[in-house]
Design a protein around this motif. Structure first.
Motif, PDB file in Angstrom:
ATOM      1  N   LYS A 102       0.842  -1.189   0.000  1.00 35.03           N
ATOM      2  CA  LYS A 102       0.000   0.000   0.000  1.00 35.03           C
ATOM      3  C   LYS A 102       0.879   1.241   0.000  1.00 35.03           C
ATOM      4  O   LYS A 102       1.770   1.378   0.845  1.00 35.03           O
ATOM      5  CB  LYS A 102      -0.909  -0.008   1.240  1.00 35.03           C
ATOM      6  CG  LYS A 102      -2.119   0.881   1.127  1.00 35.03           C
ATOM      7  CD  LYS A 102      -3.099   0.605   2.259  1.00 35.03           C
ATOM      8  CE  LYS A 102      -4.372   1.406   2.077  1.00 35.03           C
ATOM      9  NZ  LYS A 102      -5.357   1.110   3.167  1.00 35.03           N
ATOM     10  N   ASN A 103       0.656   2.098  -0.972  1.00 40.26           N
ATOM     11  CA  ASN A 103       1.470   3.304  -1.125  1.00 40.26           C
ATOM     12  C   ASN A 103       2.959   2.970  -1.226  1.00 40.26           C
ATOM     13  O   ASN A 103       3.821   3.676  -0.688  1.00 40.26           O
ATOM     14  CB  ASN A 103       1.224   4.275   0.039  1.00 40.26           C
ATOM     15  CG  ASN A 103      -0.210   4.738   0.117  1.00 40.26           C
ATOM     16  OD1 ASN A 103      -0.854   4.985  -0.909  1.00 40.26           O
ATOM     17  ND2 ASN A 103      -0.744   4.852   1.329  1.00 40.26           N
ATOM     18  N   GLY A 104       3.244   1.840  -1.917  1.00 40.35           N
ATOM     19  CA  GLY A 104       4.626   1.439  -2.139  1.00 40.35           C
ATOM     20  C   GLY A 104       5.282   0.723  -0.977  1.00 40.35           C
ATOM     21  O   GLY A 104       6.453   0.354  -1.059  1.00 40.35           O
ATOM     22  N   ARG A 105       4.539   0.496   0.098  1.00 39.62           N
ATOM     23  CA  ARG A 105       5.111  -0.151   1.276  1.00 39.62           C
ATOM     24  C   ARG A 105       4.325  -1.409   1.632  1.00 39.62           C
ATOM     25  O   ARG A 105       3.105  -1.455   1.475  1.00 39.62           O
ATOM     26  CB  ARG A 105       5.109   0.803   2.471  1.00 39.62           C
ATOM     27  CG  ARG A 105       5.911   2.083   2.260  1.00 39.62           C
ATOM     28  CD  ARG A 105       5.862   2.979   3.467  1.00 39.62           C
ATOM     29  NE  ARG A 105       6.436   2.345   4.643  1.00 39.62           N
ATOM     30  CZ  ARG A 105       6.479   2.909   5.853  1.00 39.62           C
ATOM     31  NH1 ARG A 105       5.979   4.132   6.041  1.00 39.62           N
ATOM     32  NH2 ARG A 105       7.029   2.266   6.862  1.00 39.62           N
ATOM     33  N   ASP A 106       5.025  -2.432   2.132  1.00 40.60           N
ATOM     34  CA  ASP A 106       4.353  -3.655   2.588  1.00 40.60           C
ATOM     35  C   ASP A 106       3.567  -3.348   3.854  1.00 40.60           C
ATOM     36  O   ASP A 106       4.123  -2.803   4.823  1.00 40.60           O
ATOM     37  CB  ASP A 106       5.380  -4.761   2.866  1.00 40.60           C
ATOM     38  CG  ASP A 106       6.061  -5.241   1.594  1.00 40.60           C
ATOM     39  OD1 ASP A 106       5.642  -4.817   0.499  1.00 40.60           O
ATOM     40  OD2 ASP A 106       7.017  -6.046   1.715  1.00 40.60           O
ATOM     41  N   SER A 107       2.289  -3.694   3.829  1.00 38.71           N
ATOM     42  CA  SER A 107       1.423  -3.400   4.978  1.00 38.71           C
ATOM     43  C   SER A 107       0.797  -4.683   5.517  1.00 38.71           C
ATOM     44  O   SER A 107       0.580  -5.642   4.777  1.00 38.71           O
ATOM     45  CB  SER A 107       0.314  -2.420   4.563  1.00 38.71           C
ATOM     46  OG  SER A 107       0.859  -1.202   4.111  1.00 38.71           O
ATOM     47  N   LEU A 108       0.512  -4.684   6.800  1.00 36.23           N
ATOM     48  CA  LEU A 108      -0.073  -5.838   7.486  1.00 36.23           C
ATOM     49  C   LEU A 108      -1.351  -5.415   8.196  1.00 36.23           C
ATOM     50  O   LEU A 108      -1.400  -4.349   8.826  1.00 36.23           O
ATOM     51  CB  LEU A 108       0.932  -6.401   8.479  1.00 36.23           C
ATOM     52  CG  LEU A 108       0.496  -7.543   9.409  1.00 36.23           C
ATOM     53  CD1 LEU A 108       1.708  -8.407   9.779  1.00 36.23           C
ATOM     54  CD2 LEU A 108      -0.153  -7.011  10.711  1.00 36.23           C
ATOM     55  N   TYR A 109      -2.370  -6.256   8.085  1.00 36.09           N
ATOM     56  CA  TYR A 109      -3.620  -6.045   8.809  1.00 36.09           C
ATOM     57  C   TYR A 109      -3.948  -7.325   9.565  1.00 36.09           C
ATOM     58  O   TYR A 109      -4.033  -8.396   8.964  1.00 36.09           O
ATOM     59  CB  TYR A 109      -4.776  -5.744   7.856  1.00 36.09           C
ATOM     60  CG  TYR A 109      -4.680  -4.442   7.091  1.00 36.09           C
ATOM     61  CD1 TYR A 109      -5.360  -3.309   7.521  1.00 36.09           C
ATOM     62  CD2 TYR A 109      -3.918  -4.361   5.930  1.00 36.09           C
ATOM     63  CE1 TYR A 109      -5.282  -2.121   6.812  1.00 36.09           C
ATOM     64  CE2 TYR A 109      -3.828  -3.172   5.226  1.00 36.09           C
ATOM     65  CZ  TYR A 109      -4.512  -2.058   5.675  1.00 36.09           C
ATOM     66  OH  TYR A 109      -4.429  -0.883   4.978  1.00 36.09           O
ATOM     67  N   TYR A 110      -4.139  -7.230  10.877  1.00 36.44           N
ATOM     68  CA  TYR A 110      -4.583  -8.394  11.627  1.00 36.44           C
ATOM     69  C   TYR A 110      -6.057  -8.635  11.337  1.00 36.44           C
ATOM     70  O   TYR A 110      -6.830  -7.698  11.080  1.00 36.44           O
ATOM     71  CB  TYR A 110      -4.380  -8.180  13.123  1.00 36.44           C
ATOM     72  CG  TYR A 110      -2.931  -8.231  13.543  1.00 36.44           C
ATOM     73  CD1 TYR A 110      -2.183  -9.401  13.365  1.00 36.44           C
ATOM     74  CD2 TYR A 110      -2.313  -7.133  14.131  1.00 36.44           C
ATOM     75  CE1 TYR A 110      -0.852  -9.456  13.752  1.00 36.44           C
ATOM     76  CE2 TYR A 110      -0.986  -7.182  14.520  1.00 36.44           C
ATOM     77  CZ  TYR A 110      -0.262  -8.351  14.322  1.00 36.44           C
ATOM     78  OH  TYR A 110       1.048  -8.394  14.700  1.00 36.44           O
ATOM     79  N   ALA A 111      -6.449  -9.908  11.359  1.00 41.96           N
ATOM     80  CA  ALA A 111      -7.835 -10.252  11.065  1.00 41.96           C
ATOM     81  C   ALA A 111      -8.262 -11.449  11.913  1.00 41.96           C
ATOM     82  O   ALA A 111      -7.423 -12.165  12.471  1.00 41.96           O
ATOM     83  CB  ALA A 111      -7.990 -10.582   9.580  1.00 41.96           C
ATOM     84  N   LYS A 112      -9.558 -11.655  11.981  1.00 37.17           N
ATOM     85  CA  LYS A 112     -10.090 -12.825  12.693  1.00 37.17           C
ATOM     86  C   LYS A 112     -11.144 -13.510  11.835  1.00 37.17           C
ATOM     87  O   LYS A 112     -11.797 -12.887  10.999  1.00 37.17           O
ATOM     88  CB  LYS A 112     -10.694 -12.409  14.036  1.00 37.17           C
ATOM     89  CG  LYS A 112     -11.838 -11.408  13.941  1.00 37.17           C
ATOM     90  CD  LYS A 112     -12.298 -11.000  15.325  1.00 37.17           C
ATOM     91  CE  LYS A 112     -13.410  -9.932  15.231  1.00 37.17           C
ATOM     92  NZ  LYS A 112     -13.853  -9.490  16.569  1.00 37.17           N
ATOM     93  N   GLU A 113     -11.283 -14.779  12.057  1.00 37.18           N
ATOM     94  CA  GLU A 113     -12.253 -15.587  11.305  1.00 37.18           C
ATOM     95  C   GLU A 113     -13.662 -15.280  11.804  1.00 37.18           C
ATOM     96  O   GLU A 113     -13.920 -15.315  13.001  1.00 37.18           O
ATOM     97  CB  GLU A 113     -11.899 -17.059  11.534  1.00 37.18           C
ATOM     98  CG  GLU A 113     -12.853 -18.057  10.966  1.00 37.18           C
ATOM     99  CD  GLU A 113     -12.503 -19.461  11.425  1.00 37.18           C
ATOM    100  OE1 GLU A 113     -13.387 -20.131  11.980  1.00 37.18           O
ATOM    101  OE2 GLU A 113     -11.335 -19.867  11.242  1.00 37.18           O
TER     102      GLU A 113
END
Length: 267
Positions: A102-113
């Motif tokens: 995102k915007n040229g940078r690696d991004s992480l989003y935590y998620a749950k099932e």
């Protein structure tokens, strides 16, 4: 004799002209489809993610398992049920996560099932924070011979967070239970499918294990008609990269709609 030759020349000229016109029409349609896909990719790629887990003290910390895509308000992410881990090492702070550039940078989003349908190999995650660009679900009928595209991460994050796109036609709409060559291939999951088969889309396109969860969509609109969930393996899983079969399968989007409705997540 001259009149006969003249008549034959006229017929030949008409046939040649007709074939040329048909060729130009087909080329024009293909060029139009390619231009549509270029525009569509710009719209949908921000909503296609890598799905896996993240553990702060593991090496590597991020573990890739498949592909997913955002829907609804951008906080729900769809993938295959088999992409999700059977369990998490909670004591070591392992969590489900989605990854995207995102915007040229690696991004992480935590998620749950939040919803899983193992029978149809569909799962829905919800981001803890933030949102992504959602893809739209198609309500149109799908026919054999139609051309579609799918985008995902075919070899995991080996190539980085750069989603790859493939095209293919719906070569068949067939039951999910593929006949077994011999009884040794039968197991509990296969027996369950044989008792209650449902139709899936067969594609003449090459998908790889990392493509599991990739959206299958209209070239012109980007509307999703299915979810890539497996590839036909000719010899062994070890040879799937070096000797791809060129036959892939996708789960029709109706099963995702049913899951969202059952869980009260349908927008």
């Amino acid at each position: 004799m001259n009149r006969t030759l003249s008549w034959e020349r006229n017929i030949l000229w008409l046939l040649t002209s007709a074939l040329a016109a048909i060729s130009l029409l087909i080329m024009g349609e293909e060029a139009s489809a390619e231009q549509s896909l270029v525009a569509t990719l710009d719209d949908i790629k921000p909503g296609i993610v890598a799905v896996g887990t993240y553990m702060p003290k593991r090496s590597p910390r991020a573990q890739f398992r498949g592909t997913g895509f955002a829907i609804g308000n951008g906080r729900l992410v769809v993938t295959n049920a088999h992409v999700l881990p059977e369990s998490l090492q909670v004591e070591r702070r392992e969590r489900i996560a989605v990854f995207i550039k995102k915007n040229g940078r690696d991004s992480l989003y935590y998620a749950k099932e939040v919803a899983v349908d193992t029978s149809h190999d569909v799962a829905v995650l919800k981001l803890d924070k933030g949102s992504l660009t959602p893809l739209k679900l198609s309500g149109k009928d799908v026919r054999e011979g139609e051309l579609y595209a799918f985008t995902g991460y075919p070899i995991g994050m080996v190539l980085g967070l750069y989603p790859v796109t493939h095209r293919g036609i719906i070569s068949a709409i067939s039951p999910v239970a593929i006949p077994m060559i011999n009884s040794s291939q039968l197991n509990a999951k296969v027996m369950k499918r044989l008792r209650a088969p449902y139709n899936v889309y067969q594609l003449d396109a090459t998908a790889y294990p990392g493509n599991s969860g990739s959206p299958l969509y209209h070239l012109q609109t980007g509307e999703v008609i299915g979810i890539i969930n497996k590839v036909f393996v000719k010899e062994s899983k070890e040879n799937v990269l070096s000797k791809p079969s060129g036959i892939s399968y996708a789960i029709p989007i109706v099963h995702l709609r049913n899951l969202l409705k059952d869980k009260g997540l349908l927008q």
